[in-house]
Design an enzyme around this catalytic site. Structure first.
Site, PDB file in Angstrom:
ATOM      1  N   HIS A 201      -4.837   9.937   0.029  1.00  9.08           N
ATOM      2  CA  HIS A 201      -4.641   9.202   1.281  1.00  9.08           C
ATOM      3  C   HIS A 201      -4.795  10.105   2.507  1.00  9.08           C
ATOM      4  O   HIS A 201      -4.336   9.785   3.600  1.00  9.08           O
ATOM      5  CB  HIS A 201      -3.281   8.514   1.321  1.00  9.08           C
ATOM      6  CG  HIS A 201      -3.238   7.322   2.221  1.00  9.08           C
ATOM      7  ND1 HIS A 201      -3.329   7.412   3.591  1.00  9.08           N
ATOM      8  CD2 HIS A 201      -3.142   5.998   1.953  1.00  9.08           C
ATOM      9  CE1 HIS A 201      -3.265   6.205   4.115  1.00  9.08           C
ATOM     10  NE2 HIS A 201      -3.167   5.320   3.139  1.00  9.08           N
TER      11      HIS A 201
ATOM     12  N   ASP B 257       0.825  -1.217   0.000  1.00 10.70           N
ATOM     13  CA  ASP B 257       0.000   0.000   0.000  1.00 10.70           C
ATOM     14  C   ASP B 257       0.860   1.268   0.000  1.00 10.70           C
ATOM     15  O   ASP B 257       2.020   1.255   0.406  1.00 10.70           O
ATOM     16  CB  ASP B 257      -0.872   0.046   1.268  1.00 10.70           C
ATOM     17  CG  ASP B 257      -2.019  -0.950   1.204  1.00 10.70           C
ATOM     18  OD1 ASP B 257      -1.997  -1.818   0.320  1.00 10.70           O
ATOM     19  OD2 ASP B 257      -2.923  -0.844   2.048  1.00 10.70           O
ATOM     20  N   ASP B 258       0.216   2.335  -0.405  1.00 15.02           N
ATOM     21  CA  ASP B 258       0.708   3.716  -0.236  1.00 15.02           C
ATOM     22  C   ASP B 258       1.782   4.149  -1.226  1.00 15.02           C
ATOM     23  O   ASP B 258       2.199   5.294  -1.209  1.00 15.02           O
ATOM     24  CB  ASP B 258       1.249   3.975   1.184  1.00 15.02           C
ATOM     25  CG  ASP B 258       0.174   3.858   2.247  1.00 15.02           C
ATOM     26  OD1 ASP B 258      -0.976   3.527   1.881  1.00 15.02           O
ATOM     27  OD2 ASP B 258       0.483   4.088   3.421  1.00 15.02           O
TER      28      ASP B 258
ATOM     29  N   HIS C 167       3.767  -2.161   3.125  1.00 10.97           N
ATOM     30  CA  HIS C 167       3.798  -0.812   2.548  1.00 10.97           C
ATOM     31  C   HIS C 167       5.082  -0.611   1.752  1.00 10.97           C
ATOM     32  O   HIS C 167       6.148  -1.063   2.171  1.00 10.97           O
ATOM     33  CB  HIS C 167       3.709   0.248   3.648  1.00 10.97           C
ATOM     34  CG  HIS C 167       2.406   0.245   4.358  1.00 10.97           C
ATOM     35  ND1 HIS C 167       2.144  -0.593   5.428  1.00 10.97           N
ATOM     36  CD2 HIS C 167       1.257   0.950   4.155  1.00 10.97           C
ATOM     37  CE1 HIS C 167       0.900  -0.390   5.847  1.00 10.97           C
ATOM     38  NE2 HIS C 167       0.345   0.546   5.099  1.00 10.97           N
TER      39      HIS C 167
HETATM   40 ZN    ZN Z   1      -2.614   3.254   3.222  1.00 12.39          ZN
END
Ligand code: ZN
Length: 356
Positions: free
Chosen positions: A215, A163-164, A316
């Site tokens: 986000h 993620d991210d 992440h």
């Molecule tokens: Zn996230």
């Protein structure tokens, strides 16, 4: 005599005037050369200072984001590591449900899920998408058979998700995944400057999913309209960069987050009504906050996978996740050593949900 002296005085004055003009011209020429140079130096210094400020701000944003995710992850993901931890933790119902979801026996693709993804795309959306279409016309039976076979043999099925990102290290991560011939899933945000990595994610055969444009929880969850804009803008952005229109989605902070302005069911309904298939996770690497070492990430992931038949692993690839990057090769080696089936998430994948 006086005429001569007048003449001399006049000559002297003229000479002085000429000298004065000369000096003015020289000063003028020097000024023309020097001023832009000084100005350039000044602007250069100013630009550097602004760059430095911008980097610091970016770091602060990343740290705030990490803290937020860490807070959410701490509350919602711990029980997925297994019943021994669940008993000791004070986590809430959604998490227990997530753990229950993680232990599903039935691993075949849920027809209902696929139908929701393919038949409920609103008329305003582009109806034919690469991923939605593939889910509709030819569900990947080979993959489903491989999953059934793996589970029948007692092997683990694992979806590695990141993620991210994308971020600087994403390219290195893609190198690692290529080296081990592993396909993963990237739930990306809309941060600029990494279009090449977005392209490479798709070109290398990984899955790409939506994780909101900004986000920023206060924006993403401000209203259903805001959530929709965050996801649709990102979907369009990814489509323009990669040519892939994805309907895979992960809620920032997961569906069990404690930060949304409205009950999460509002946003879930939007996803269901608009063909987005959302995925939470049942194994967390614990890298949402600051982790002590790559060992911690490795142990969290391997322990979580051990307690599930099918694992969706949260990691992440954003700023400051060096420990995760260090742990990933070891995780993959350990999984390959135990002959686990590592797959990218697709529209056919049975979702893991913290909240339905
Ligand atoms: Zn996230």
């Amino acid at each position: 005599m006086s005429e001569n002296s007048d003449g001399l005085a006049e000559q002297e004055r003229r000479r002085k005037r000429i000298n004065l003009y000369k000096r003015i011209i020289i000063i003028f020429i020097i000024s023309i050369i020097l001023l832009p140079t000084i100005l350039c130096i000044f602007l250069f210094i100013k630009l550097n200072l602004m760059n430095k400020d911008m980097k610091e701000l970016q770091q602060q944003i990343s740290e705030i984001r990490n803290r937020q995710e860490s807070y959410v992850a701490q509350q919602d993901v711990v029980p997925s590591f297994g019943s021994d931890i669940t008993e000791d933790s004070n986590t809430e119902t959604e998490s227990d449900e997530a753990a229950a979801t993680s232990n599903v026996d039935d691993v075949t693709t849920e027809a209902a899920t696929t139908e929701a993804a393919t038949t409920e795309v609103p008329t305003t959306e582009v109806a034919t998408t690469e991923q939605a279409t593939s889910a509709n016309s030819s569900p990947n039976t080979d993959t489903q058979n491989a999953i059934k076979a793996a589970l029948a043999e007692g092997r683990k099925v694992v979806y590695l998700t990141f993620d991210d990102g994308p971020y600087k290290n994403t390219n290195n991560l893609l190198d690692v995944l290529a080296k081990y011939n592993v396909k993963a899933t990237f739930f990306v945000t809309g941060q600029k400057g990494y279009n090449d990595y977005l392209k490479r994610i798709v070109e290398d055969g990984h899955s790409i999913g939506l994780h909101s444009m900004s986000h920023d929880y206060s924006k993403v969850y401000a209203s259903v309209e805001s959530f929709a804009k965050e996801m649709c803008d990102l979907q369009e952005y990814i489509y323009n960069v990669t040519g892939t229109r994805t309907y895979l989605l992960r809620f920032p902070g997961g569906t069990s987050n404690r930060v949304s302005a409205l009950p999460i069911s509002n946003y879930i309904k939007y996803c269901n009504d608009n063909g987005f298939v959302y995925f939470d996770w049942n194994v967390s690497s614990g890298d949402g906050g600051n982790v002590a070492s790559a060992d911690v990430v490795y142990n969290n992931v391997m322990k979580g996978i051990k307690s599930n038949k099918i694992s969706v692993v949260l990691m992440h690839d954003s700023y400051g996740k060096q420990k995760t990057f260090e742990a990933v090769p070891r995780i993959i080696e350990a999984l390959q050593a135990q002959n686990a089936l590592i797959l990218p998430i697709t529209m056919d994948t049975k979702p893991v949900h913290h909240v339905n």
